[in-house]
Design a protein around this motif. Structure first.
Motif, PDB file in Angstrom:
ATOM      1  N   ALA A  58       0.852  -1.193   0.000  1.00  0.00           N
ATOM      2  CA  ALA A  58       0.000   0.000   0.000  1.00  0.00           C
ATOM      3  C   ALA A  58       0.887   1.242   0.000  1.00  0.00           C
ATOM      4  O   ALA A  58       1.842   1.330   0.775  1.00  0.00           O
ATOM      5  N   HIS A  59       0.569   2.192  -0.875  1.00  0.00           N
ATOM      6  CA  HIS A  59       1.254   3.481  -0.906  1.00  0.00           C
ATOM      7  C   HIS A  59       0.311   4.530  -0.331  1.00  0.00           C
ATOM      8  O   HIS A  59      -0.759   4.786  -0.895  1.00  0.00           O
ATOM      9  N   SER A  60       0.702   5.100   0.795  1.00  0.00           N
ATOM     10  CA  SER A  60      -0.117   6.120   1.448  1.00  0.00           C
ATOM     11  C   SER A  60       0.485   7.495   1.235  1.00  0.00           C
ATOM     12  O   SER A  60       1.708   7.662   1.242  1.00  0.00           O
ATOM     13  N   LYS A  61      -0.388   8.466   1.057  1.00  0.00           N
ATOM     14  CA  LYS A  61       0.018   9.879   1.014  1.00  0.00           C
ATOM     15  C   LYS A  61      -0.783  10.587   2.090  1.00  0.00           C
ATOM     16  O   LYS A  61      -1.950  10.904   1.894  1.00  0.00           O
ATOM     17  N   GLY A  62      -0.157  10.774   3.237  1.00  0.00           N
ATOM     18  CA  GLY A  62      -0.889  11.302   4.376  1.00  0.00           C
ATOM     19  C   GLY A  62      -1.916  10.282   4.842  1.00  0.00           C
ATOM     20  O   GLY A  62      -1.603   9.123   5.078  1.00  0.00           O
ATOM     21  N   ALA A  96      -2.327   4.052  -3.721  1.00  0.00           N
ATOM     22  CA  ALA A  96      -2.135   2.915  -4.633  1.00  0.00           C
ATOM     23  C   ALA A  96      -2.007   1.631  -3.836  1.00  0.00           C
ATOM     24  O   ALA A  96      -1.599   1.661  -2.667  1.00  0.00           O
ATOM     25  N   PHE A  97      -2.340   0.514  -4.482  1.00  0.00           N
ATOM     26  CA  PHE A  97      -2.222  -0.787  -3.818  1.00  0.00           C
ATOM     27  C   PHE A  97      -1.819  -1.813  -4.880  1.00  0.00           C
ATOM     28  O   PHE A  97      -2.446  -1.917  -5.938  1.00  0.00           O
ATOM     29  N   THR A  98      -0.749  -2.565  -4.579  1.00  0.00           N
ATOM     30  CA  THR A  98      -0.256  -3.619  -5.489  1.00  0.00           C
ATOM     31  C   THR A  98      -0.450  -4.968  -4.814  1.00  0.00           C
ATOM     32  O   THR A  98       0.127  -5.234  -3.755  1.00  0.00           O
ATOM     33  N   LEU A  99      -1.245  -5.830  -5.428  1.00  0.00           N
ATOM     34  CA  LEU A  99      -1.578  -7.122  -4.837  1.00  0.00           C
ATOM     35  C   LEU A  99      -0.407  -8.097  -4.929  1.00  0.00           C
ATOM     36  O   LEU A  99       0.219  -8.251  -5.974  1.00  0.00           O
TER      37      LEU A  99
END
Length: 206
Positions: free
Chosen positions: A188-192, A197-200
């Motif tokens: 999971a890529h979080s921005k704040g 984005a999420f890569t399975l």
């Protein structure tokens, strides 16, 4: 021997139970504690270990994903700020000819709206993309006004679990939603506070 093959033991005397279906201890007669329910997402620890062993994981954690909602966001915010200022100034000039005191109202709205847009632009520029290996635990949807006829107005919040068992919430951007499912394990890529984005890596368990 796996944990499922180990006999249940009485919490009071330590004696092994006569069977998995037993409710009382055959030694002391005390009631046996119920067996913990199995995790619907399978052996989570083993799934995290398998994901950690994936050769592509370091690259996925280091890469910067393409996020449509963030692409060109700085340019869009600046253009919106300029457009808002031009419209406010034009409205003030018109009201100045009709009623001078009312001419201050559009200017006040321009200042307030401009400050909000600038604060959002500054926040987006400060917040880095943070990548983590997580399990999708929960999904909550909150409908906003008009969301029944415009699904894009619904807000989707996910509870994500790290390998150490700690959990946190993120509101997903629309472009990440198709890749998220309960029980899915991935990067999971979080921005704040937003899930960008999420890569399975490992699909959900049925």
């Amino acid at each position: 021997m796996s944990s499922s093959d180990e006999p249940r033991r009485c919490a009071h005397c330590g004696a092994a139970s006569s069977g998995r279906e037993a409710h009382f201890c055959a030694q002391c007669g005390r009631e046996l504690a119920p067996e913990p329910a199995p995790d619907p997402f399978g052996d989570v620890a083993a799934r995290f270990s398998a994901a950690r062993a994936r050769a592509e994981l370091p690259e996925l954690l280091a890469r910067v994903p393409e996020v449509p909602e963030l692409a060109g966001s700085t340019t869009k915010s600046v253009l919106a700020l300029l457009s808002f200022g031009v419209v406010g100034l034009f409205a003030s000039l018109l009201l100045l000819q009709v009623c001078a005191p009312l001419a201050l109202l559009p200017l006040a709205l321009v200042v307030f709206g401009g400050h909000a847009l600038w604060a959002r632009l500054a926040r987006d520029s400060r917040e880095p993309l943070v990548a983590e290996l997580v399990l999708v635990r929960e999904h909550r949807t909150r409908l906003q006004v008009g969301a029944r006829h415009a699904p894009d107005l619904a807000r989707h919040t996910f509870v994500l679990e790290r390998e150490d068992g700690s959990r946190f919430e993120r509101e997903s951007l629309p472009s990440a939603l198709p890749y998220l499912a309960l029980g899915a394990l991935g990067v999971a890529h979080s921005k704040g506070e937003r899930l960008a984005a999420f890569t399975l890596l490992d699909g959900p368990r049925s």
